[in-house]
Design an enzyme around this catalytic site. Structure first.
Site, PDB file in Angstrom:
ATOM      1  N   GLY A  19      -3.111  -1.334  -5.174  1.00 17.41           N
ATOM      2  CA  GLY A  19      -2.613  -2.633  -5.634  1.00 17.41           C
ATOM      3  C   GLY A  19      -1.846  -2.430  -6.932  1.00 17.41           C
ATOM      4  O   GLY A  19      -2.286  -1.674  -7.812  1.00 17.41           O
ATOM      5  N   CYS A 128      -2.548  -8.106   3.315  1.00 22.40           N
ATOM      6  CA  CYS A 128      -2.887  -6.988   2.421  1.00 22.40           C
ATOM      7  C   CYS A 128      -3.902  -7.443   1.366  1.00 22.40           C
ATOM      8  O   CYS A 128      -4.541  -8.502   1.518  1.00 22.40           O
ATOM      9  CB  CYS A 128      -1.629  -6.416   1.769  1.00 22.40           C
ATOM     10  SG  CYS A 128      -1.909  -4.789   1.038  1.00 22.40           S
ATOM     11  N   ASP A 197       4.819  -5.816  -4.903  1.00 28.00           N
ATOM     12  CA  ASP A 197       4.861  -4.500  -5.538  1.00 28.00           C
ATOM     13  C   ASP A 197       6.096  -4.405  -6.399  1.00 28.00           C
ATOM     14  O   ASP A 197       6.034  -3.882  -7.503  1.00 28.00           O
ATOM     15  CB  ASP A 197       4.801  -3.402  -4.476  1.00 28.00           C
ATOM     16  CG  ASP A 197       3.384  -3.287  -3.945  1.00 28.00           C
ATOM     17  OD1 ASP A 197       2.564  -2.663  -4.612  1.00 28.00           O
ATOM     18  OD2 ASP A 197       3.089  -3.903  -2.903  1.00 28.00           O
ATOM     19  N   ASN A 207       6.930  -5.533  -0.676  1.00 31.22           N
ATOM     20  CA  ASN A 207       5.468  -5.678  -0.571  1.00 31.22           C
ATOM     21  C   ASN A 207       5.001  -4.936   0.681  1.00 31.22           C
ATOM     22  O   ASN A 207       5.798  -4.390   1.449  1.00 31.22           O
ATOM     23  CB  ASN A 207       5.092  -7.170  -0.525  1.00 31.22           C
ATOM     24  CG  ASN A 207       3.608  -7.396  -0.758  1.00 31.22           C
ATOM     25  OD1 ASN A 207       3.044  -6.940  -1.751  1.00 31.22           O
ATOM     26  ND2 ASN A 207       2.950  -8.082   0.155  1.00 31.22           N
ATOM     27  N   LYS A 208       3.713  -4.925   0.888  1.00 31.83           N
ATOM     28  CA  LYS A 208       3.084  -4.163   1.969  1.00 31.83           C
ATOM     29  C   LYS A 208       3.802  -4.353   3.303  1.00 31.83           C
ATOM     30  O   LYS A 208       4.242  -5.449   3.649  1.00 31.83           O
ATOM     31  CB  LYS A 208       1.616  -4.617   2.065  1.00 31.83           C
ATOM     32  CG  LYS A 208       0.770  -3.948   3.094  1.00 31.83           C
ATOM     33  CD  LYS A 208       0.728  -2.446   3.011  1.00 31.83           C
ATOM     34  CE  LYS A 208       0.486  -1.942   1.607  1.00 31.83           C
ATOM     35  NZ  LYS A 208       0.285  -0.508   1.494  1.00 31.83           N
TER      36      LYS A 208
HETATM   37  C1  RUB Z   1      -1.045  -3.260  -2.120  1.00 31.14           C
HETATM   38  C2  RUB Z   1      -0.094  -4.401  -1.984  1.00 31.14           C
HETATM   39  C3  RUB Z   1      -0.381  -5.622  -2.813  1.00 31.14           C
HETATM   40  C4  RUB Z   1       0.461  -5.564  -4.083  1.00 31.14           C
HETATM   41  C5  RUB Z   1       0.075  -6.629  -5.085  1.00 31.14           C
HETATM   42  O1  RUB Z   1      -0.526  -2.062  -1.553  1.00 31.14           O
HETATM   43  O2  RUB Z   1       0.896  -4.370  -1.290  1.00 31.14           O
HETATM   44  O3  RUB Z   1      -0.049  -6.794  -2.139  1.00 31.14           O
HETATM   45  O4  RUB Z   1       0.327  -4.288  -4.687  1.00 31.14           O
HETATM   46  O5  RUB Z   1      -1.236  -6.417  -5.558  1.00 31.14           O
HETATM   47  P1  RUB Z   1      -1.382  -0.696  -1.690  1.00 31.14           P
HETATM   48  P2  RUB Z   1      -1.698  -7.017  -6.970  1.00 31.14           P
HETATM   49  O6  RUB Z   1      -2.770  -0.983  -1.196  1.00 31.14           O
HETATM   50  O7  RUB Z   1      -0.600   0.271  -0.850  1.00 31.14           O
HETATM   51  O8  RUB Z   1      -1.377  -0.300  -3.143  1.00 31.14           O
HETATM   52  O9  RUB Z   1      -1.460  -8.500  -6.888  1.00 31.14           O
HETATM   53  O10 RUB Z   1      -3.150  -6.660  -7.059  1.00 31.14           O
HETATM   54  O11 RUB Z   1      -0.863  -6.391  -8.041  1.00 31.14           O
END
Ligand code: RUB
Length: 298
Positions: A19, A128, A197, A207-208
Site C-alpha cells: 500500500g 484492493c 498509487d 492503481n491496482k
Molecule cells: C496497493 C494499492 C492501494 C494503494 C493505496 O497495492 O493499490 O490501493 O497503494 O493504498 P500493493 P493506501 O498491495 O501492490 O502495494 O491508500 O494505503 O496508500
C-alpha cells in the site's frame, strides 16, 4: 547500506509492506536508519550514502511516487543544510518524525472529507487494500452510518481479502466477491472508492490492476468513481511527459511449476484509469476534480 534499511527494502519488494502510504512510511524510516548508521566524518560520504540508499529504496516499488516524493523532500532538506554530520543526522530524525505526523494529519483530513460521501443506507464498491479508503469507511461507520460494502478480492495477491476482513471486523456490512464479478456488483452500488498509487499531470489514476475496468463499469452505470489520494501521490515527473511506470511482478504469483514452452505469463501490478472516468479525487485539501489536481500540488 544499513542492515535495517536493507531489510525494509526486502520487505517492500516482497510485499510484506504494501500500500502506497505504508510503503512511503517505511521508506522514510529506512532512510533515517541509513543516516543514523553512518559512523564516519565526511559530509560527502554521508550524503552519497543517503543518495545511494534512497535510490535502492525507491527501486523497490517503481510505481510509488509518494515514496519518491518523501525521499526527495528529505534529501533536498539535508543537502541544503550546511551543519555538522551530527546536525545533519538530527535534521533527518526531525524530518522523519515530522513526516509521520504530517501523514497522520493529512489522512485524517482526507477521511473527514471522504466519509461525508458515505450515506446512511448506501452501497459502495472497493478494490484492493487502501488504508485510506478503509479509513473513510470506518470513519463513516463510527459516525453512526449504516451502509454496505462490496470488496473484490484482487488477484493475484488477494489484498481485497484484507480489506473485507478489516471492514467486517470493524462491524461494517461487507461482502467479498471475485474480481470477475465486478460488472455484476458495481451496478448495485451508489459509488466506487479506490485508493491511489500515483496520480499523473493529466489527472489519470494509477492503481491496482483491475481498477480501470471497474471505473469503466461505473461509467456505464452512471455511478460516481472516487479515488482517495493524498497530494503526495502526485508524480511531478509526469508534468514533463514521463509515463508512469507500471510495475511487472513475478509470474510465479500467478503460475507455479513447469509450464508449456509457448506459454508466457505477464503480471502487471497496476493499470492507469483515465481522468475522464474519475468523478473526483478525495484529498487532504478537499474533494477535487482530476483536472484540478495539478493546481494543488507543490
Ligand atoms: C496497493 C494499492 C492501494 C494503494 C493505496 O497495492 O493499490 O490501493 O497503494 O493504498 P500493493 P493506501 O498491495 O501492490 O502495494 O491508500 O494505503 O496508500
Amino acid at each position: 547500506m544499513d542492515k535495517g534499511a536493507q531489510r525494509i527494502v526486502r520487505d517492500i519488494k516482497s510485499l510484506k509492506i504494501q500500500g502506497a502510504r505504508n510503503i512511503a512510511r517505511a521508506a522514510v524510516g529506512a532512510l533515517a536508519l541509513e543516516s543514523t548508521s553512518y559512523k564516519g566524518t565526511s559530509r560527502n560520504t554521508y550524503i552519497s550514502n543517503l543518495l545511494v540508499a534512497a535510490d535502492n529504496i525507491a527501486g523497490a516499488r517503481p510505481t510509488e511516487p509518494m515514496l519518491r516524493n518523501y525521499l526527495r523532500y528529505m534529501l533536498s532538506r539535508v543537502m541544503g543544510h550546511d551543519g555538522s554530520i551530527k546536525e545533519l543526522k538530527d535534521e533527518v530524525k526531525k524530518l522523519e518524525q515530522g513526516i509521520y505526523i504530517e501523514m497522520e494529519l493529512s489522512k485524517k483530513m482526507l477521511t473527514d472529507y471522504g466519509s461525508q460521501l458515505i450515506k446512511n443506507g448506501g452501497v459502495y464498491y472497493t478494490h484492493c487494500h487502501s488504508s485510506t479508503v478503509t479509513g473513510i469507511f470506518k470513519e463513516a461507520y463510527d459516525d453512526g452510518k449504516d451502509f454496505k460494502v462490496f470488496a473484490s478480492e484482487t488477484r493475484p495477491r488477494f489484498q481485497g481479502l484484507k480489506t473485507a476482513k478489516s471492514l467486517a471486523e470493524h462491524g461494517i456490512n461487507t461482502t467479498l466477491i471475485v474480481d470477475s464479478a465486478a460488472h455484476l456488483y458495481v451496478r448495485k452500488c451508489d459509488s466506487v472508492f479506490v485508493g491511489a498509487d500515483a496520480v499523473t499531470a493529466s489527472g489519470d489514476l494509477v492503481n491496482k490492476i483491475g481498477t480501470c475496468a471497474i471505473a469503466q463499469f461505473a461509467e456505464q452505470f452512471h455511478i460516481p468513481f472516487y479515488s482517495a489520494a493524498e497530494l503526495y501521490k502526485f508524480d511531478h515527473l509526469t508534468k514533463w511527459g514521463l509515463l508512469e511506470p507500471i510495475e511487472m511482478r513475478d509470474p510465479a504469483e500467478i503460475y507455479k511449476g513447469p509450464k508449456p514452452k509457448a506459454l508466457t505469463i505477464e503480471n502487471p501490478a497496476f493499470d492507469q484509469t483515465p481522468a475522464s472516468l474519475i468523478k473526483a479525487y478525495i484529498t487532504e485539501r478537499g474533494i477535487i476534480p482530476p483536472q484540478s489536481i495539478m493546481l494543488l500540488t507543490k
